[in-house]
Structures are given as C-alpha cells and as structure tokens.
Design an enzyme around this catalytic site. Structure first.
Site, PDB file in Angstrom:
ATOM      1  N   ARG A  87       0.560   5.044   1.533  1.00  0.00           N
ATOM      2  CA  ARG A  87      -0.217   5.950   2.374  1.00  0.00           C
ATOM      3  C   ARG A  87      -0.067   7.376   1.868  1.00  0.00           C
ATOM      4  NH1 ARG A  87      -2.422   5.221   7.247  1.00  0.00           N
ATOM      5  NH2 ARG A  87      -1.365   3.231   7.535  1.00  0.00           N
TER       6      ARG A  87
ATOM      7  N   ASP B  33      -2.309  -8.080  11.866  1.00  0.00           N
ATOM      8  CA  ASP B  33      -1.746  -6.752  12.124  1.00  0.00           C
ATOM      9  C   ASP B  33      -1.545  -6.566  13.622  1.00  0.00           C
ATOM     10  OD1 ASP B  33      -0.719  -4.303  11.472  1.00  0.00           O
ATOM     11  OD2 ASP B  33      -2.528  -3.540  10.514  1.00  0.00           O
TER      12      ASP B  33
ATOM     13  N   ASP C 193      -6.895   0.915  14.043  1.00  0.00           N
ATOM     14  CA  ASP C 193      -7.309   2.236  14.521  1.00  0.00           C
ATOM     15  C   ASP C 193      -8.603   2.646  13.807  1.00  0.00           C
ATOM     16  OD1 ASP C 193      -7.588   4.772  15.502  1.00  0.00           O
ATOM     17  OD2 ASP C 193      -5.605   5.474  14.927  1.00  0.00           O
ATOM     18  N   THR C 194      -8.508   3.326  12.687  1.00  0.00           N
ATOM     19  CA  THR C 194      -9.712   3.697  11.946  1.00  0.00           C
ATOM     20  C   THR C 194     -10.149   2.590  10.997  1.00  0.00           C
ATOM     21  OG1 THR C 194      -8.406   4.754  10.204  1.00  0.00           O
ATOM     22  CG2 THR C 194      -9.111   6.140  12.046  1.00  0.00           C
TER      23      THR C 194
ATOM     24  N   LYS D  49       0.839  -1.204   0.000  1.00  0.00           N
ATOM     25  CA  LYS D  49       0.000   0.000   0.000  1.00  0.00           C
ATOM     26  C   LYS D  49       0.869   1.247   0.000  1.00  0.00           C
ATOM     27  CE  LYS D  49      -0.326   0.528   5.000  1.00  0.00           C
ATOM     28  NZ  LYS D  49      -1.181   0.572   6.185  1.00  0.00           N
TER      29      LYS D  49
END
Length: 317
Positions: A201, A225, A229-230, A199
């Site tokens: 960011r 993981d 968080d979100t 990925k």
C-alpha cells in the site's frame, strides 16, 4: 432464573432498521417503539415510547455512513435507556465503524477504536455484540464483555450450496496478508487450497499488487475479505489473479462499505459476483455483481442466547 432483566426488548436507530426488523421477525417479537431524529440545528434527539424499566434491552445500530450521526444516535439511545432504568443494555453493532484506526501507524496518530469503546462504556452499555471486527484485538479495548460473531459460517453455507463438491477444486484467496487467518478458516471448511495476494500500500485507499503466492492457474478463485470500502484492493487483487492465470474470480466480504468509486471499480473488474452481508444496508447504486446475504438469523440466535445466559460458541462452528 434470569436476574438481569424481566423481559427482552429490541430497539433500533436509523442506520439499519431493516436488519433490526428482520432480527425481531426471526425472534417472533416486535421492534421497540421509539423515534430517533434531528432538531433543526442538526442535534439528534431520541424518544422512547414504551417502558424499559428492568428490561434486557438490545440496541441494533451499525456505525456505517454517516458514521458520526449513527454513532451519536447509538450513544444517545444508550444514555436514554440507562436513564430509563433498563436492566441491562447491549449495543448490537453489526458493523463497528472506526475499527481500522486500531493502532498508531505513525507518530501522533489517534487510536479512535479505543476512543469509541470508551464512549460506548461511558454512555452506559453493559456489553457489545458485533461481527467481524477489522482487528480482533479491539475486543480488548472494552472493559465490558464483547461478543465478536464471525460471518464465515454464512459464506461457507452459501458457497457449499452454490458450488457443491466443486469447492474442493477451487482456490480461496486472501487479498492481503492481514486476511490470511480468516481466509484459512474459510478454506479449511470448504476443503479448498489457499493463495495470498501480496500487495504494497502506497497511501490510504490505494494499493499496488506485487505478487500472487500460490498456484491459481486454471482455478476458480474466491477472494475472502472482512470489508470492501473503495474496492481498490479487491479489484486489484482480482485482476492480479486473472493475470496469473486464474479461470474466474468471485469475492465475498462481511461489510460492504462501498464508498467513493467502489461501484464503478466493481463494474469494471473481472469479479463475477461479490457476496456481502447485510451488516450495512444494501447499496442503492446499480451493480448486478452484488449479492447480499442476511445476518438476521445469526444475530437473533445470539441475542436469545445472551438473554438466556447460555453459550454462543455454537455460532462460531
């Protein structure tokens, strides 16, 4: 002979009192009598209602939301114990907040994880017991001993019982390059193959999935993981796996921060189940996909071994 304290006592702040009680239950002891509250102006006060002179004291307190209140509770409790002549003080921090601020990502950034380490030492902590630090090098930020437990064995045991021999046909997936090492250890124990979601960011709390490294076509996948968080990274990774032909997606993480739109994203994602450890209290919002696994037995054994001054390396196997 144990020279550091005549007996063992466990106290807790308000962050995760249930976990502290579960740890005490595992050890066959009771939680220390104390009160942690706030004055009318918001200042935190701590009152200890039993003697700790010469005792080996463990303070169980995750620095989760509200992070600053819980951190101050921990610091003030440590100071109160030190001034009450505790023999040794161990800060048991199942979830170590500010761990993601462990380096200067750009000019003039603070290294807040180091600041928190300094504050804990200055308050009077003699050692720290934590779990799955976001970056292992944070152990080096402290000038006191740090035991960083791994939640990996708990997940290995859970999925071995859940899927049995089918695990060998499944795929362990790292949601980013930073989680490759912990995912590899997880995959090896369950004899799984491994894939990586690459990925990029763009800004804080958002990411763009670019590619999946590994053959996930027709595979049942487990995303592994250290924290959610979100849930943006996790849900994007799960969707990328489905888009690349994965049969199903499960996920697990040590720390369920679950802030902001996390629950909504999980409900709308292809993730069938998200297994979390109870280092942070269970999220009260409704989400049928959440499964909490307790870390109380592992922390109870670690505390007993620290008190008896014997190795805790067994807990990593």
């Amino acid at each position: 002979m144990i020279s550091h304290g005549k007996d063992i006592k466990i106290f807790s702040g308000n962050a995760n009192r249930k976990l502290a009680e579960d740890i005490c239950r595992q050890m066959g002891t009771k939680l220390g009598e104390s009160e942690v509250g706030k004055f009318s102006d918001g200042e935190i006060f701590v009152s200890l209602y039993e003697t700790v002179r010469g005792s080996d004291v463990f303070v169980v307190q995750s620095t989760c939301t509200p992070v600053n209140d819980n951190l101050m509770e921990l610091l003030i409790m440590i100071d109160a114990l030190k001034r009450a002549s505790a023999g040794r003080i161990t800060a048991v921090i199942p979830y170590f907040g500010y761990a993601r601020q462990d380096r200067k990502a750009k000019a003039r950034d603070p290294i807040t994880a180091k600041l928190v380490a300094n504050m804990l030492t200055a308050a009077g902590a003699d050692r720290v017991l934590t779990m799955d630090l976001h970056a292992s090098q944070i152990q080096g930020f402290f000038d006191i001993p740090v035991d960083n437990l791994a939640g990996n064995p708990i997940f290995v045991d859970y999925y071995a019982k859940k899927f049995g021999t089918d695990c060998e046909n499944m795929m362990a997936v790292s949601p980013d390059v930073g989680s490759v090492a912990r995912t590899r250890a997880f995959a090896q124990k369950l004899h799984m193959n491994m894939a990586i979601v690459d990925k990029r960011r763009q800004k804080a709390n958002s990411c763009e999935v670019m590619n999946v490294i590994g053959d996930v076509v027709g595979k049942d996948c487990i995303l592994f993981d250290d924290m959610v968080d979100t849930a943006g990274s996790l849900c994007n990774a799960a969707q990328a796996l489905i888009d690349h032909g994965a049969k199903s997606v499960h996920a697990c993480a040590s720390h369920g921060v679950l802030s902001g739109p996390a629950i909504e994203r999980l409900n709308n994602s292809p993730i069938q189940e998200l297994a979390l450890l109870d280092t942070i209290p269970a999220n009260v919002q409704a989400c049928d996909k959440l499964k909490y696994l307790t870390v109380a037995p592992m922390f109870a054994e670690a505390i007993e071994r620290i008190y008896q001054e014997i190795s805790i390396s067994k807990l990593f196997r």
